[in-house]
Design a protein around this motif. Structure first.
Motif, PDB file in Angstrom:
ATOM      1  N   SER A  37     -29.663  -9.200 -32.800  1.00 12.23           N
ATOM      2  CA  SER A  37     -30.648  -8.910 -33.777  1.00 12.23           C
ATOM      3  C   SER A  37     -30.542  -9.518 -35.099  1.00 12.23           C
ATOM      4  O   SER A  37     -29.379  -9.884 -35.352  1.00 12.23           O
ATOM      5  CB  SER A  37     -30.683  -6.980 -33.921  1.00 12.23           C
ATOM      6  OG  SER A  37     -29.398  -6.894 -34.563  1.00 12.23           O
ATOM      7  N   LEU A  39     -30.521  -7.817 -37.619  1.00 12.78           N
ATOM      8  CA  LEU A  39     -30.019  -7.103 -38.750  1.00 12.78           C
ATOM      9  C   LEU A  39     -28.409  -7.036 -38.575  1.00 12.78           C
ATOM     10  O   LEU A  39     -27.728  -6.992 -39.367  1.00 12.78           O
ATOM     11  CB  LEU A  39     -30.490  -5.573 -38.638  1.00 12.78           C
ATOM     12  CG  LEU A  39     -30.118  -4.564 -39.423  1.00 12.78           C
ATOM     13  CD1 LEU A  39     -30.319  -4.769 -41.198  1.00 12.78           C
ATOM     14  CD2 LEU A  39     -30.607  -3.076 -39.292  1.00 12.78           C
ATOM     15  N   VAL A  40     -27.880  -6.897 -37.341  1.00 18.32           N
ATOM     16  CA  VAL A  40     -26.575  -6.882 -37.054  1.00 18.32           C
ATOM     17  C   VAL A  40     -25.982  -7.988 -36.435  1.00 18.32           C
ATOM     18  O   VAL A  40     -24.745  -8.134 -36.686  1.00 18.32           O
ATOM     19  CB  VAL A  40     -26.528  -5.711 -35.795  1.00 18.32           C
ATOM     20  CG1 VAL A  40     -25.254  -5.338 -35.636  1.00 18.32           C
ATOM     21  CG2 VAL A  40     -27.011  -4.473 -36.356  1.00 18.32           C
ATOM     22  N   SER A  43     -24.122  -9.656 -30.176  1.00 20.56           N
ATOM     23  CA  SER A  43     -22.981  -8.759 -29.354  1.00 20.56           C
ATOM     24  C   SER A  43     -22.053  -9.447 -28.944  1.00 20.56           C
ATOM     25  O   SER A  43     -22.160 -10.772 -28.502  1.00 20.56           O
ATOM     26  CB  SER A  43     -24.070  -7.973 -28.275  1.00 20.56           C
ATOM     27  OG  SER A  43     -24.991  -7.358 -28.580  1.00 20.56           O
ATOM     28  N   ALA A  85     -25.166  -5.249 -30.582  1.00 19.08           N
ATOM     29  CA  ALA A  85     -25.868  -5.649 -31.783  1.00 19.08           C
ATOM     30  C   ALA A  85     -27.070  -4.971 -31.457  1.00 19.08           C
ATOM     31  O   ALA A  85     -28.325  -5.324 -32.523  1.00 19.08           O
ATOM     32  CB  ALA A  85     -25.890  -7.270 -31.924  1.00 19.08           C
ATOM     33  N   THR A  86     -27.461  -4.655 -30.536  1.00 17.59           N
ATOM     34  CA  THR A  86     -28.649  -3.860 -30.294  1.00 17.59           C
ATOM     35  C   THR A  86     -28.523  -2.498 -29.739  1.00 17.59           C
ATOM     36  O   THR A  86     -27.620  -2.345 -28.760  1.00 17.59           O
ATOM     37  CB  THR A  86     -29.744  -4.645 -29.230  1.00 17.59           C
ATOM     38  OG1 THR A  86     -29.239  -4.544 -27.958  1.00 17.59           O
ATOM     39  CG2 THR A  86     -29.979  -6.064 -29.740  1.00 17.59           C
ATOM     40  N   CYS A 120     -25.478   0.101 -31.380  1.00 12.41           N
ATOM     41  CA  CYS A 120     -24.986  -0.410 -32.607  1.00 12.41           C
ATOM     42  C   CYS A 120     -25.386   0.471 -33.675  1.00 12.41           C
ATOM     43  O   CYS A 120     -26.554   1.575 -33.517  1.00 12.41           O
ATOM     44  CB  CYS A 120     -25.375  -1.806 -32.760  1.00 12.41           C
ATOM     45  SG  CYS A 120     -27.156  -2.008 -32.971  1.00 12.41           S
ATOM     46  N   SER A 122     -27.483   0.383 -36.271  1.00 12.47           N
ATOM     47  CA  SER A 122     -28.684  -0.322 -36.968  1.00 12.47           C
ATOM     48  C   SER A 122     -29.699   0.347 -37.982  1.00 12.47           C
ATOM     49  O   SER A 122     -30.439   0.931 -37.355  1.00 12.47           O
ATOM     50  CB  SER A 122     -29.452  -0.968 -36.011  1.00 12.47           C
ATOM     51  OG  SER A 122     -30.279  -1.766 -36.142  1.00 12.47           O
ATOM     52  N   PRO A 147     -22.603  -6.843 -41.189  1.00  8.32           N
ATOM     53  CA  PRO A 147     -22.143  -5.990 -39.969  1.00  8.32           C
ATOM     54  C   PRO A 147     -21.242  -6.248 -39.116  1.00  8.32           C
ATOM     55  O   PRO A 147     -20.370  -5.627 -38.465  1.00  8.32           O
ATOM     56  CB  PRO A 147     -23.735  -5.342 -39.643  1.00  8.32           C
ATOM     57  CG  PRO A 147     -24.518  -5.934 -40.597  1.00  8.32           C
ATOM     58  CD  PRO A 147     -24.115  -6.836 -41.356  1.00  8.32           C
ATOM     59  N   GLN A 156     -21.722   5.773 -36.030  1.00 11.64           N
ATOM     60  CA  GLN A 156     -22.588   5.392 -35.078  1.00 11.64           C
ATOM     61  C   GLN A 156     -22.785   6.657 -34.093  1.00 11.64           C
ATOM     62  O   GLN A 156     -24.384   6.531 -33.595  1.00 11.64           O
ATOM     63  CB  GLN A 156     -22.089   4.294 -34.284  1.00 11.64           C
ATOM     64  CG  GLN A 156     -22.710   4.195 -32.666  1.00 11.64           C
ATOM     65  CD  GLN A 156     -24.006   3.999 -32.918  1.00 11.64           C
ATOM     66  OE1 GLN A 156     -24.670   3.681 -33.907  1.00 11.64           O
ATOM     67  NE2 GLN A 156     -24.878   4.046 -31.861  1.00 11.64           N
TER      68      GLN A 156
END
Length: 204
Positions: A37, A39-40, A43, A85-86, A120, A122, A147, A156
Motif C-alpha cells: 500500500s 501508506l504502509v 508486506s 502492509a494491507t 496492518c 493503516s 511505517p 493494531q
C-alpha cells in the motif's frame, strides 16, 4: 512434510527443509508484490526459526529428530514473522499461498497455526488531524516515522477490533525502546504532559 531416502541418493526423497525454504522464498516474493500500500509500504515475510531432519515423532508439538546424518530430511518446522502492509492480508491467504508453493515442490503443508492473525495499522493522516494539531501546539514540531520502520504494534489490535484510529506517541529516546535500562528523560515527560493537556482541551 517431505519423504526420506538414503543420504547418498537424495533424489529418491523430498527434502522437507529445502522445500520449506524455497516455498517461503516464493511466499515472501508474492506478498511483497501483491500486498502493498502507498501508506504502509510492502508486506514482509521473515523466516525467524527453522528445525528439520528425520522425523522420529512429536511430544507436545515438539519435534523429535534423528541425530544421524544418513537420511534425507522428511520433516521441517518453521516460524514465520509476517508484517502485512494491507488490512486484507490474513492467515488464510498466507496458508493458501504457502500450501500451493509447498505442494508444487513435492511437499505437503500438514499443519499450520497462527499466534496472531492481525492486519496492518493503516491510519490515514487526515483521521488524526486533531492529534496532529495538539502535537504541533505543544511540542512545536510534527514528524511521522516511516511505517516500514515500525513493524507490528499492539495498537493494531485496538484499531482492528474497534475501528478507532490509533497512533503511537510517547516520551523517551526511541533507540532505548525495549532495551535493558530503558529510561525516559524528564524534559520529554514534561512535553508529553503538555501534549496530553492540549489533547484533553481539544476533545473536551
Amino acid at each position: 512434510k517431505g519423504s526420506t531416502a538414503h543420504a547418498s541418493r537424495p533424489k529418491e526423497g523430498i527434502n522437507a527443509i529445502l522445500v520449506a525454504v524455497r516455498a517461503i522464498e516464493r511466499l515472501a516474493k508474492q506478498l511483497s508484490k501483491k500486498y502493498q500500500s502507498n501508506l504502509v509500504g510492502t508486506s514482509t515475510c521473515n523466516l525467524s526459526k527453522i528445525e528439520g531432519g528425520l522425523n522420529l515423532g512429536t511430544v507436545s508439538e515438539k519435534l523429535i529428530l534423528s541425530e544421524g546424518t544418513n537420511s534425507v530430511a522428511d520433516i521441517c518446522k518453521v516460524r514465520l514473522d509476517i508484517r502485512p502492509a494491507t488490512v486484507n492480508l490474513k492467515e488464510k491467504i498466507v496458508r493458501q499461498i504457502l500450501s500451493k508453493a509447498v505442494k508444487s515442490l513435492g511437499g505437503d503443508l500438514s499443519f499450520s497455526k497462527s499466534i496472531a492473525d492481525l492486519g496492518c495499522l493503516s491510519v490515514a493522516k487526515d483521521s488524526i488531524s486533531k492529534v496532529s494539531q495538539a502535537v504541533k501546539d505543544s511540542i512545536g514540531t510534527l514528524e511521522f516515522i516511516n511505517p516500514n520502520d515500525m513493524g507490528y504494534g499492539d495498537g493494531q489490535m485496538i484499531f482492528e477490533k474497534f475501528g478507532i484510529p490509533t497512533i503511537y506517541f510517547g516520551a523517551g529516546p526511541s533507540n532505548m525502546c525495549h532495551k535493558p535500562d530503558e529510561y525516559v528523560n524528564i524534559p520529554d515527560l514534561l512535553k508529553l504532559d503538555k501534549f496530553l493537556n492540549k489533547l484533553y482541551q481539544i476533545y473536551s
